[in-house]
Scaffold this motif. Structure first.
Motif, PDB file in Angstrom:
ATOM      1  N   TRP A   1      -5.154  -0.415  -3.781  1.00 19.70           N
ATOM      2  CA  TRP A   1      -4.807   0.554  -4.831  1.00 19.70           C
ATOM      3  C   TRP A   1      -5.460   1.920  -4.638  1.00 19.70           C
ATOM      4  N   THR A   2      -4.717   2.954  -4.976  1.00 22.41           N
ATOM      5  CA  THR A   2      -5.287   4.315  -5.017  1.00 22.41           C
ATOM      6  C   THR A   2      -5.980   4.479  -6.361  1.00 22.41           C
TER       7      THR A   2
ATOM      8  N   LYS B   1      -1.044   1.291  -1.649  1.00 19.65           N
ATOM      9  CA  LYS B   1      -0.896   1.949  -0.341  1.00 19.65           C
ATOM     10  C   LYS B   1      -0.204   1.047   0.683  1.00 19.65           C
ATOM     11  N   ILE B   2      -0.160  -0.248   0.394  1.00 26.55           N
ATOM     12  CA  ILE B   2       0.468  -1.159   1.372  1.00 26.55           C
ATOM     13  C   ILE B   2       1.995  -1.047   1.347  1.00 26.55           C
ATOM     14  N   ASN B   3       2.582  -0.996   0.153  1.00 24.57           N
ATOM     15  CA  ASN B   3       4.052  -0.856   0.147  1.00 24.57           C
ATOM     16  C   ASN B   3       4.502   0.535  -0.330  1.00 24.57           C
ATOM     17  N   ASN B   4       3.537   1.418  -0.536  1.00 28.65           N
ATOM     18  CA  ASN B   4       3.809   2.799  -0.972  1.00 28.65           C
ATOM     19  C   ASN B   4       4.585   2.888  -2.275  1.00 28.65           C
TER      20      ASN B   4
ATOM     21  N   ASP C   1       1.810   9.801 -17.976  1.00 30.09           N
ATOM     22  CA  ASP C   1       1.568   8.373 -17.782  1.00 30.09           C
ATOM     23  C   ASP C   1       0.531   8.162 -16.676  1.00 30.09           C
ATOM     24  N   PRO C   2      -0.316   7.102 -16.784  1.00 34.02           N
ATOM     25  CA  PRO C   2      -1.284   6.824 -15.724  1.00 34.02           C
ATOM     26  C   PRO C   2      -0.604   6.077 -14.568  1.00 34.02           C
TER      27      PRO C   2
ATOM     28  N   GLU D   1      -8.448   1.269 -13.907  1.00 31.92           N
ATOM     29  CA  GLU D   1      -8.415   1.282 -12.437  1.00 31.92           C
ATOM     30  C   GLU D   1      -9.330   0.185 -11.867  1.00 31.92           C
ATOM     31  N   LYS D   2     -10.515   0.072 -12.465  1.00 32.42           N
ATOM     32  CA  LYS D   2     -11.484  -0.927 -12.006  1.00 32.42           C
ATOM     33  C   LYS D   2     -10.893  -2.338 -12.191  1.00 32.42           C
TER      34      LYS D   2
END
Ligand code: ATP
Length: 459
Positions: free
Chosen positions: A140-141, A94-97, A88-89, A123-124
């Motif tokens: 977002w990572t 990163k703010i709330n992990n 799965d993608p 992702e974009k």
């Protein structure tokens, strides 16, 4: 009441109170998204499986049953593509992990299918459009792929341990045994091989109670047919699967068919239809019917030393059959059946009752025998034993008022209540009450089985 207006928490509490489903490992604080089935849950599940087996194996004279193992040679998963593709993608905020399925975020917000988008596009889109999610600002990572198969190992010495996997579907155990089953049973194409068994997926976003869990059970049929007859077989099994669901008593308004668009199809499929069900949390896939073509047999032919194929004597040709696969999760189907049958009925201005309006063949108990007073327990238990010996699952309840006992049985879906009273010793008769209509009739004890068979949907 429509399924979307039902309260999932109320249903979950009901299932706990009445012994259908408990949180697993509860005394140790539970294990997330893991549920155990209680005495009534397992009775319901057994009836669901019995019915699937009857419809997909017993009544289909060309189909046979099978039982393969959960742990198979890991080359199976290399050949089937699960090691490479069953991923799965994932994207992390990163703010709330917290990690999420990137495709789910896109689909939830746009209400569009994401399967035509590449990871970069997905992702974009998320980075540009989703600035707040799950009550948090976002940073977002990049998307990473996460394989859903659970790893395990076999062997006692650490260094020589063999990397193995818990199966994510039961189908592959059938494909790799194609030659064995076909030869042993002298099967002529077309024929099906079906099995019921546990599957394991390390789902990124399990949830919605037993809808999506990491350990679950599947009922799968692999129907092997001539390559030029695949479309007929596919149509036949889409129709059959729909009727199977409706025959379980599920309302036709609660399901709909969704045909996969071409860009959405799995890498092995030529066509797929999902039967979706309306849960309180929205529409979701209940059952999938896929035309898997000859993808799996060909893949195993490529990677193993044995060729899986069929020699057709009539045309004097060797064939690699096409496969039509109806697949449904036992747990998810149980949830659909429970949601659909759960209702609260107003009896009069003051009184209401909870009923599970289960189809007769699925009821954990078809009958409950109620002695009016405890002195009649012995005679009542004899009726219970007699019915159980005749394969009519029967229960016994002697505590509380008759009214309260009726409510308890309505709440677990018992179809008939039989009351043994003061006159029963004299006239050899009992009162039998129908769960849904609440109508009562006086019948002779020796006619109970005939009466039940005549007035219940036993098919
Ligand atoms: P989903 O899109 O919901 O993850 P899927 O398309 O991956 O499902 P299939 O691989 O087609 O599912 O599996 C066949 C059936 O097995 C599904 O229709 C569903 O009933 C059941 N199933 C699949 N995954 C799960 C799960 N994690 N928990 C419970 N049942 C499942």
């Amino acid at each position: 009441m429509k399924n979307k207006d039902k309260d999932m928490n109320e249903i979950i509490n009901h299932l706990k109170t009445f012994g259908f489903v408990f949180q697993s490992s509860e005394i140790y604080g539970g294990l997330s998204n893991t549920w155990d089935y209680g005495p009534l849950g397992i009775l319901l599940i057994n009836n669901i499986k019995k019915n699937w087996w009857k419809k997909f194996i017993t009544l289909e004279s060309k189909n046979v049953g099978f039982d393969s193992k959960v742990i198979l040679n890991s080359k199976v998963w290399q050949s089937s593509g699960h090691l490479q593709n069953f991923a799965d993608p994932l994207i992390e905020n990163k703010i709330n992990n917290k990690r999420y399925r990137a495709d789910h975020i896109y689909e939830e917000i746009t209400k569009q299918n994401s399967s035509s988008l590449t990871d970069q596009e997905l992702e974009k889109w998320i980075k540009e459009n989703v600035k707040e999610y799950d009550n948090s600002k976002t940073d977002w990572t990049e998307i990473k792929h996460f394989n859903l198969m659970f790893k395990t190992a076999q062997g006692v010495v650490e260094q020589t341990k063999n990397q193995l996997y818990l199966r994510p579907e039961t189908a592959q155990g059938i494909f790799i045994n194609f030659n064995n089953v076909q030869r042993a049973m002298r099967l002529k194409l077309p024929f099906g091989i079906g099995q019921i068994g546990k599957s394991f997926r390390n789902e990124v976003t399990p949830g919605n109670f037993i809808f999506r869990t990491r350990e679950f059970e599947q009922m799968e049929l692999e129907y092997f047919t001539f390559p030029n007859d695949d479309e007929n077989a596919y149509k036949y099994y889409v129709e059959k699967s729909k009727n199977f669901i409706l025959d379980l008593g599920i309302n036709k308004e609660s399901i709909r068919l969704r045909i996969h668009s071409e860009d959405e199809l799995a890498h092995y499929a030529k066509a797929t239809t999902d039967i979706e069900f309306e849960f309180p949390f929205g529409w979701g896939e209940l059952m999938g019917i896929a035309n898997r073509t000859d993808f799996d047999l060909k893949a195993h032919n490529k990677f193993s030393d044995i060729e899986l194929k069929y020699f057709d004597q009539e045309s004097n040709q060797t064939i690699i059959p096409y496969v039509i696969e109806p697949s449904v999760g036992v747990d998810r189907l149980m949830l659909a059946i429970i949601v659909d049958s759960f209702c609260i009925e107003q009896i009069d201005q003051k009184d209401s009752r909870i009923i599970m309006k289960l189809d007769y063949k699925l009821c954990p108990y078809k009958v409950c025998v109620l002695p009016l007073v405890k002195a009649q327990s012995l005679q009542s238990k004899k009726i219970m034993e007699y019915l159980n010996e005749n394969d009519i699952e029967t229960n016994f309840d002697e505590s509380g008022s008759i009214g309260k006992r009726y409510r308890r049985q309505d709440a677990i879906g018992t179809f008939w209540c039989i009351t043994y009273d003061y006159d029963s010793d004299i006239d050899n008769s009992v009162t039998i009450r129908n769960r849904d209509t609440m109508k009562q009739e006086r019948i002779k004890i020796d006619q109970i089985i005939d009466y039940i068979n005549k007035n219940s949907n036993t098919k």
